[in-house]
Design an enzyme around this catalytic site. Structure first.
Site, PDB file in Angstrom:
ATOM      1  N   HIS A  75     -55.000  49.516 125.241  1.00  4.27           N
ATOM      2  CA  HIS A  75     -56.113  48.749 125.804  1.00  4.27           C
ATOM      3  C   HIS A  75     -56.544  49.386 127.122  1.00  4.27           C
ATOM      4  O   HIS A  75     -55.733  49.547 128.028  1.00  4.27           O
ATOM      5  CB  HIS A  75     -55.694  47.304 126.087  1.00  4.27           C
ATOM      6  CG  HIS A  75     -55.557  46.479 124.851  1.00  4.27           C
ATOM      7  ND1 HIS A  75     -55.401  45.115 124.876  1.00  4.27           N
ATOM      8  CD2 HIS A  75     -55.564  46.824 123.548  1.00  4.27           C
ATOM      9  CE1 HIS A  75     -55.313  44.668 123.636  1.00  4.27           C
ATOM     10  NE2 HIS A  75     -55.404  45.690 122.823  1.00  4.27           N
ATOM     11  N   TYR A 204     -58.056  36.491 129.733  1.00  5.10           N
ATOM     12  CA  TYR A 204     -57.427  35.508 130.633  1.00  5.10           C
ATOM     13  C   TYR A 204     -58.505  34.501 131.026  1.00  5.10           C
ATOM     14  O   TYR A 204     -59.515  34.893 131.623  1.00  5.10           O
ATOM     15  CB  TYR A 204     -56.933  36.189 131.914  1.00  5.10           C
ATOM     16  CG  TYR A 204     -55.655  36.978 131.768  1.00  5.10           C
ATOM     17  CD1 TYR A 204     -55.655  38.269 131.246  1.00  5.10           C
ATOM     18  CD2 TYR A 204     -54.441  36.437 132.183  1.00  5.10           C
ATOM     19  CE1 TYR A 204     -54.477  38.994 131.131  1.00  5.10           C
ATOM     20  CE2 TYR A 204     -53.255  37.162 132.072  1.00  5.10           C
ATOM     21  CZ  TYR A 204     -53.277  38.425 131.545  1.00  5.10           C
ATOM     22  OH  TYR A 204     -52.108  39.149 131.425  1.00  5.10           O
ATOM     23  N   PRO A 296     -44.981  35.000 133.426  1.00  2.71           N
ATOM     24  CA  PRO A 296     -45.514  35.999 132.482  1.00  2.71           C
ATOM     25  C   PRO A 296     -46.974  36.384 132.706  1.00  2.71           C
ATOM     26  O   PRO A 296     -47.453  37.324 132.085  1.00  2.71           O
ATOM     27  CB  PRO A 296     -45.328  35.332 131.115  1.00  2.71           C
ATOM     28  CG  PRO A 296     -45.201  33.880 131.390  1.00  2.71           C
ATOM     29  CD  PRO A 296     -44.634  33.736 132.753  1.00  2.71           C
ATOM     30  N   LYS A 300     -45.168  41.499 133.503  1.00  7.45           N
ATOM     31  CA  LYS A 300     -44.322  42.499 134.183  1.00  7.45           C
ATOM     32  C   LYS A 300     -42.845  42.497 133.756  1.00  7.45           C
ATOM     33  O   LYS A 300     -42.134  43.462 134.036  1.00  7.45           O
ATOM     34  CB  LYS A 300     -44.366  42.282 135.703  1.00  7.45           C
ATOM     35  CG  LYS A 300     -45.700  42.565 136.317  1.00  7.45           C
ATOM     36  CD  LYS A 300     -45.979  44.043 136.355  1.00  7.45           C
ATOM     37  CE  LYS A 300     -47.394  44.355 136.730  1.00  7.45           C
ATOM     38  NZ  LYS A 300     -48.006  45.401 135.913  1.00  7.45           N
ATOM     39  N   TYR A 388     -51.982  45.867 137.420  1.00 10.89           N
ATOM     40  CA  TYR A 388     -51.750  45.525 136.007  1.00 10.89           C
ATOM     41  C   TYR A 388     -51.184  46.714 135.236  1.00 10.89           C
ATOM     42  O   TYR A 388     -50.227  46.559 134.467  1.00 10.89           O
ATOM     43  CB  TYR A 388     -53.055  45.042 135.350  1.00 10.89           C
ATOM     44  CG  TYR A 388     -52.791  44.138 134.168  1.00 10.89           C
ATOM     45  CD1 TYR A 388     -52.993  42.764 134.238  1.00 10.89           C
ATOM     46  CD2 TYR A 388     -52.311  44.647 132.966  1.00 10.89           C
ATOM     47  CE1 TYR A 388     -52.731  41.930 133.158  1.00 10.89           C
ATOM     48  CE2 TYR A 388     -52.046  43.836 131.883  1.00 10.89           C
ATOM     49  CZ  TYR A 388     -52.262  42.482 131.979  1.00 10.89           C
ATOM     50  OH  TYR A 388     -51.992  41.660 130.914  1.00 10.89           O
TER      51      TYR A 388
END
Ligand SMILES: Cc1cc2nc3c(=O)[nH]c(=O)nc-3n(C[C@H](O)[C@H](O)[C@H](O)COP(=O)(O)OP(=O)(O)OC[C@H]3O[C@@H](n4cnc5c(N)ncnc54)[C@H](O)[C@@H]3O)c2cc1C
Length: 394
Positions: A75, A204, A296, A300, A388
């Site tokens: 991604h 998200y 979560p 990570k 990220y």
């Protein structure tokens, strides 16, 4: 009593323990891994699914990335959704080509177990009554029972890779540990649905009713989460109620929705942050969830476990190959640097995207303003993207 001798005794066959065994094998270092669950349970356990670039690179470099390369879903960004609209954060463009890969933790574990089997180095499942002692001496001891028989492993070092409910950390006198903790007033209700993902990237979402996350595990399996109470009663949630809530929180003006499908698995997970310092006690080294837990939201946990054991394997290789202990001395500090950065990022993502139970209008508007800043400021977007995709592995 069966007495065994090895160089490194590894407690726990999750990602941390298995990856450590693999990296040590490549350095020619002996290890024994013991696990208190059954092989099938370890392989089937559904958990993480986002691999940072560094984790992917390490799997490929060390020969366990073949299936990941074939089946992993690369991604180049994620989407943030609020007020009915989705906005893309382009990781590749913002971080010089770095990305994340979706590949289930259980698949990582499967690949590592297969690699372990090829080496014929020991991996014992279903062990009972594990106890680690003598880690302040040059010869630590691990005791356990296997098929009713007592066993003892004498080793040079013990790696405590036994997760947040293991025995290694509680075996360290409390007076020698600093435990930093934060409980969050919410949890995640997660489902696995037999449905093709309706987006190529994670979504998200912050909604007035709470957070939701759209994710996936394969081209036919969607993974979805809803913010809920930390002690949410799953029994209250029919499949229909879960879908209705998901559709409400993912109600986008462009008509995008998750695809529905049979719910194959559901669970509720509380959210907390924990860091234990230091991560080394004599010849006992804690790694992964045994030493730290992140909520979560930042994806990570598994990546931190892999980063810890990468540092530990290098330190042990230096010890055995050059007779030097300086990397072992700095193990804890080097791991904690990354751990605290991941805590900061996970805390930030969690607080930006979840509604507190007593959530005031003020907080919600502040969160929307923050999201608006993130999607319009290149600096803010870059900060999210860098965190990220993760720091490079040292
Ligand atoms: C819902 C959810 C979603 C998540 N999403 C993500 C994500 O997207 N990305 C991410 O990176 N992370 C995520 N995580 C976190 C990730 O799953 C963990 O951080 C990861 O499993 C840590 O690996 P570990 O090897 O340290 O610990 P574990 O995977 O917990 O492994 C520890 C092992 O030790 C064994 N064990 C325990 N006690 C003993 C004993 N006494 N003797 C022997 N063996 C023992 C356990 O059975 C287990 O197999 C998520 C977690 C949850 C719950």
């Amino acid at each position: 009593m069966t007495r065994i001798r090895t160089q490194v005794g590894i407690v726990g066959a999750g990602p941390a323990g298995l990856f450590l065994g693999h990296l040590l094998h490549l350095e020619g270092i002996d290890s024994i891994i013991i696990e208190n669950r059954a092989r099938e349970y370890v392989i089937e356990r559904v958990r993480a699914g986002v691999l940072e670039q560094g984790t992917v690179d390490l799997m490929i470099e060390t020969g366990v990335g073949e299936r990941l390369r074939r089946e992993g879903m690369r991604h180049g960004g994620v989407q943030l959704a609020f007020q009915g609209r989705r906005h893309r954060i382009d990781f590749e463009e913002l971080t010089g080509g770095r990305s994340i890969t979706i590949y289930g933790q259980n698949e990582v574990v499967k690949d590592l177990i297969a690699a372990r089997c090829v080496t014929e180095r020991p991996l014992y499942y279903d062990v009972e009554d594990v106890a680690v002692t003598d880690f302040d001496t040059p010869k630590p001891l691990i005791r356990f029972r296997l098929t009713g028989k007592e066993h003892e492993i004498r080793c040079d070092f013990v790696a405590g890779c036994d997760g947040s409910h293991g025995v290694c950390r509680p075996g360290i006198p409390a007076s020698r540990l600093c435990v930093y903790e934060r409980e969050y007033p919410f949890g995640w209700l997660g489902i696995l649905a037999r449905a093709a993902p309706s987006s190529d990237e994670l979504v998200y979402a912050l909604h007035e009713r709470g957070f939701a996350l759209f994710s996936m595990r394969s081209p036919t399996v969607t993974r979805l989460y809803l913010q809920c109470a930390p002690d949410e009663d799953l029994g209250r949630w029919s499949d229909e109620a879960i879908w209705a809530e998901l559709m409400e929180r993912f109600n986008m003006s462009d008509g995008w929705r998750p695809n529905r499908g049979e719910i194959a698995q559901k669970s509720v997970t509380g959210m907390r942050s924990v860091v234990v310092e230091p991560m080394r006690h004599g010849r006992l080294f804690l790694a992964g969830d045994a030493a730290h837990i992140v909520p979560p939201t930042g994806a990570k946990g598994m990546n931190l476990a892999v980063a810890d054991v990468r540092i530990l394997s290098r330190a042990l290789a230096q010890y055995y190959q050059q007779g030097r202990g300086d990397l072992l001395e700095t193990y804890s500090d080097r791991c904690l640097l990354r751990v605290w950065r991941a805590q900061r990022f996970s805390w930030w993502m969690t607080s930006m995207l979840h509604r507190s139970r007593d959530g005031s209008g003020f907080d919600y508007r502040r969160q929307i303003a923050e999201l608006d800043y993130v999607i319009t400021s290149r600096a803010a977007m870059t900060s999210l993207a860098e965190s990220y995709v993760g720091m490079a592995l040292g």
